[in-house]
Write an enzyme that holds these catalytic residues in place. Structure first.
Site, mmCIF file in Angstrom:
data_model
loop_
_atom_site.group_PDB
_atom_site.id
_atom_site.type_symbol
_atom_site.label_atom_id
_atom_site.label_comp_id
_atom_site.label_asym_id
_atom_site.label_seq_id
_atom_site.Cartn_x
_atom_site.Cartn_y
_atom_site.Cartn_z
ATOM 1 N N LYS A 121 17.187 0.551 2.035
ATOM 2 C CA LYS A 121 16.718 1.516 3.313
ATOM 3 C C LYS A 121 15.442 1.556 3.062
ATOM 4 C CE LYS A 121 16.285 5.454 5.436
ATOM 5 N NZ LYS A 121 15.205 5.284 6.389
ATOM 6 N N HIS A 122 14.413 1.042 4.022
ATOM 7 C CA HIS A 122 13.116 1.083 3.856
ATOM 8 C C HIS A 122 12.740 2.330 4.929
ATOM 9 C CE1 HIS A 122 9.474 0.396 2.326
ATOM 10 N NE2 HIS A 122 9.497 -1.208 2.388
ATOM 11 N N ALA A 123 11.419 2.809 4.638
ATOM 12 C CA ALA A 123 10.879 3.974 5.518
ATOM 13 C C ALA A 123 11.033 3.493 7.106
ATOM 14 C CB ALA A 123 9.592 4.376 5.214
ATOM 15 N N SER A 124 11.378 4.307 7.877
ATOM 16 C CA SER A 124 11.543 3.920 9.379
ATOM 17 C C SER A 124 10.270 3.420 10.049
ATOM 18 C CB SER A 124 12.050 5.279 9.994
ATOM 19 O OG SER A 124 11.231 6.215 10.122
ATOM 20 N N GLU B 6 0.848 19.057 -3.169
ATOM 21 C CA GLU B 6 0.454 17.807 -3.180
ATOM 22 C C GLU B 6 -0.235 17.383 -1.989
ATOM 23 O OE1 GLU B 6 2.180 13.185 -4.046
ATOM 24 O OE2 GLU B 6 3.672 14.586 -3.215
ATOM 25 N N TRP C 112 7.011 4.013 2.528
ATOM 26 C CA TRP C 112 5.990 3.373 3.507
ATOM 27 C C TRP C 112 4.637 2.957 2.871
ATOM 28 C CZ3 TRP C 112 1.790 5.903 3.898
ATOM 29 C CH2 TRP C 112 1.891 7.686 3.946
ATOM 30 N N ASN C 113 4.358 3.610 1.830
ATOM 31 C CA ASN C 113 2.722 3.725 1.301
ATOM 32 C C ASN C 113 2.593 2.496 0.471
ATOM 33 O OD1 ASN C 113 4.526 4.773 -0.830
ATOM 34 N ND2 ASN C 113 2.858 5.925 -1.826
ATOM 35 N N GLY D 223 10.080 8.708 -3.099
ATOM 36 C CA GLY D 223 9.644 9.435 -2.071
ATOM 37 C C GLY D 223 9.304 10.730 -2.545
ATOM 38 N N GLU E 138 11.717 8.592 -8.221
ATOM 39 C CA GLU E 138 10.356 8.738 -8.366
ATOM 40 C C GLU E 138 9.868 9.512 -7.349
ATOM 41 O OE1 GLU E 138 6.590 8.349 -7.641
ATOM 42 O OE2 GLU E 138 7.213 6.045 -7.425
ATOM 43 N N CYS F 134 1.265 8.448 -4.766
ATOM 44 C CA CYS F 134 1.827 9.284 -5.815
ATOM 45 C C CYS F 134 1.148 9.259 -6.866
ATOM 46 C CB CYS F 134 3.333 8.993 -6.076
ATOM 47 S SG CYS F 134 4.518 8.890 -4.671
#
Length: 454
Positions: free
Chosen positions: A154-157, A359, A130-131, A206, A228, A262
């Site tokens: 399939k994108h972030a929800s 992280e 999503w970022n 992710g 990634e 990231c």
């Protein structure tokens, strides 16, 4: 189950979508598989034309995309527009260079005429975060489609409206109708999608945890995967660095996208001779960043993408404190309903502690003191991550020499780490494997086929 779009500034659920059923998902996959049969035969110059057309649509809709990103994950409008325009440049890049990258290569081997061909393989699944909800999709989708494959997303929800808008951009362009499709599904359906006969591989951006799970699923299905994953980039400041420039760049890198990136400066490793001076400059720069409503054009840093992500970040900051770290700036959740987290600096965390190895996915900088250049290199590489990094010095030869020693996929000397279409992008160690962008990215999901004529 429902997929919700919740505004992190207001906490209001702005839209709700029902997940596709297993049967609906299978129907979409079948349609994309049919589209592949004709798309794979399309001429390279036609694919390039499709990309240029898509680039135009992205530029026309930059404001619309920016408002969707602001509403779904809190990105400031100016940053959102810049992201969409950057996505358009990756279309231009592969439209201009893709045909050459995919050109059949011929040579003579042992008296035979031989050829190396790059043939498309099928449908690729993209599992995206999503970022950077537009750029990260386009940077993998564009080379994949230029190579003659089709793609399902399939994108972030938490960014369903962005996912739908990306599909609309493809649909409204001159790409075939089912060359690119969005699947509004949850994580539990990824296994079924990867098991579908038409799906030849998966690319995921992710977390480490998501990468391990999806890579295992891909392996069990003998499907190619590109990962990634997370990063904890070292920002190495040597004694002869331009401290003002380094501090300004470091603050921007750490706090861009509310620190939710990231590739961002996360571990500031500073030579002891300039440690106090640099930290003072970094604190001044980070304290001056304007945090506010992402719809306000003056805002530099919007809210984090959700209250849950903010709570997790606060727990990490508390662990840094408990380990012995001193909070020099920020470090506390502000009052109000928006998911804001202030720019934060923590010093003195024992380097060997578990807190120093995490992280921090938010606007929190950890600063560490290095006793020498060699010690700085040891600290930079003493991490399970290896995505990006930077070295700051006015001696460019030394900077290049040390940059080659940093264990990461992308290292800058006196510059802010960022992904660019002509540069291969990806990580080592727990930051993943495989490469996106440049000629390396376009060849990840092709059959590199040798043909020999005796």
């Amino acid at each position: 189950m429902a997929i919700q779009s919740t505004n992190p500034m207001t906490g209001v659920v702005e839209n709700t979508f029902e997940e596709l059923s297993t049967e609906q998902t299978a129907k979409v996959l079948s349609s994309v598989s049919v589209a592949f049969k004709s798309w794979r035969e399309s001429a390279l110059d036609h694919r390039a034309e499709c990309l240029r057309n898509l680039a135009g649509i992205l530029r026309e809709r930059a404001d619309r995309f920016a408002r969707l990103m602001a509403a779904e994950m809190g990105k400031p409008l100016n940053s959102g527009r810049a992201e969409v325009l950057k996505a358009a440049t990756v279309c231009d890049y592969y439209a201009d260079n893709g045909a050459q990258m995919l050109a059949c290569k011929d040579q003579h081997v042992d008296g035979m005429q031989t050829y190396v061909d790059y043939a498309p393989m099928g449908t690729v699944l993209a599992v995206m975060p999503w970022n950077y909800p537009v750029w990260q999709v386009l940077r993998i989708a564009v080379p994949t489609l230029m190579a003659g494959n089709t793609m399902v997303l399939k994108h972030a929800s938490n960014v369903p409206q962005c996912a739908i808008a990306i599909e609309e951009a493809f649909r409204d362009s001159i790409f075939p109708a089912d060359a690119f499709r969005t699947l509004l599904i949850g994580a539990r359906q990824v296994e079924d999608v990867l098991g579908h006969d038409s799906v030849v591989g998966v690319c995921l951006t992710g977390s480490e945890d998501a990468g391990r799970k999806v890579a295992a699923l891909a392996g069990s299905n003998l499907k190619k995967s590109v990962m990634e994953l997370g990063g904890s980039d070292a920002f190495v400041v040597l004694a002869d660095a331009d401290l003002d420039r380094a501090a300004e760049t470091g603050a921007a890198s750490r706090c861009s996208n509310a620190g939710q990136a990231c590739i961002a400066a996360k571990r500031f490793i500073v030579h002891t001779d300039v440690y106090d001076d640099f930290v003072s400059r970094l604190k001044e720069q980070m304290a001056g960043l304007i945090m506010g409503d992402p719809l306000d054009p003056e805002t530099v840093m919007g809210p984090m993408a959700s209250h849950r992500f903010r709570a997790e970040l606060q727990e990490q900051v508390n662990r840094c404190r408990a380990a012995g770290g001193e909070v020099l700036l920020g470090g506390e959740i502000p009052e109000g309903k928006a998911a804001f987290y202030p720019a934060t600096i923590i010093s003195g965390i024992p380097f060997e502690s578990s807190a120093a190895r995490e992280e921090l996915f938010g606007p929190v900088a950890m600063v560490f003191r290095a006793e020498s250049d060699e010690n700085a290199m040891e600290m930079a590489n003493d991490s399970r991550f290896g995505l990006g990094g930077s070295v700051w010095t006015q001696d460019e030869k030394k900077g290049l020499r040390l940059a080659r020693r940093i264990e990461a996929g992308l290292v800058y000397v006196n510059g802010r780490v960022s992904s660019r279409p002509p540069l291969p992008f990806g990580g080592v160690k727990n930051s993943g494997y495989g490469r996106e962008l440049a000629e390396y990215g376009i060849r990840e999901f092709v059959n590199v086929k040798s043909i020999c004529v005796g």
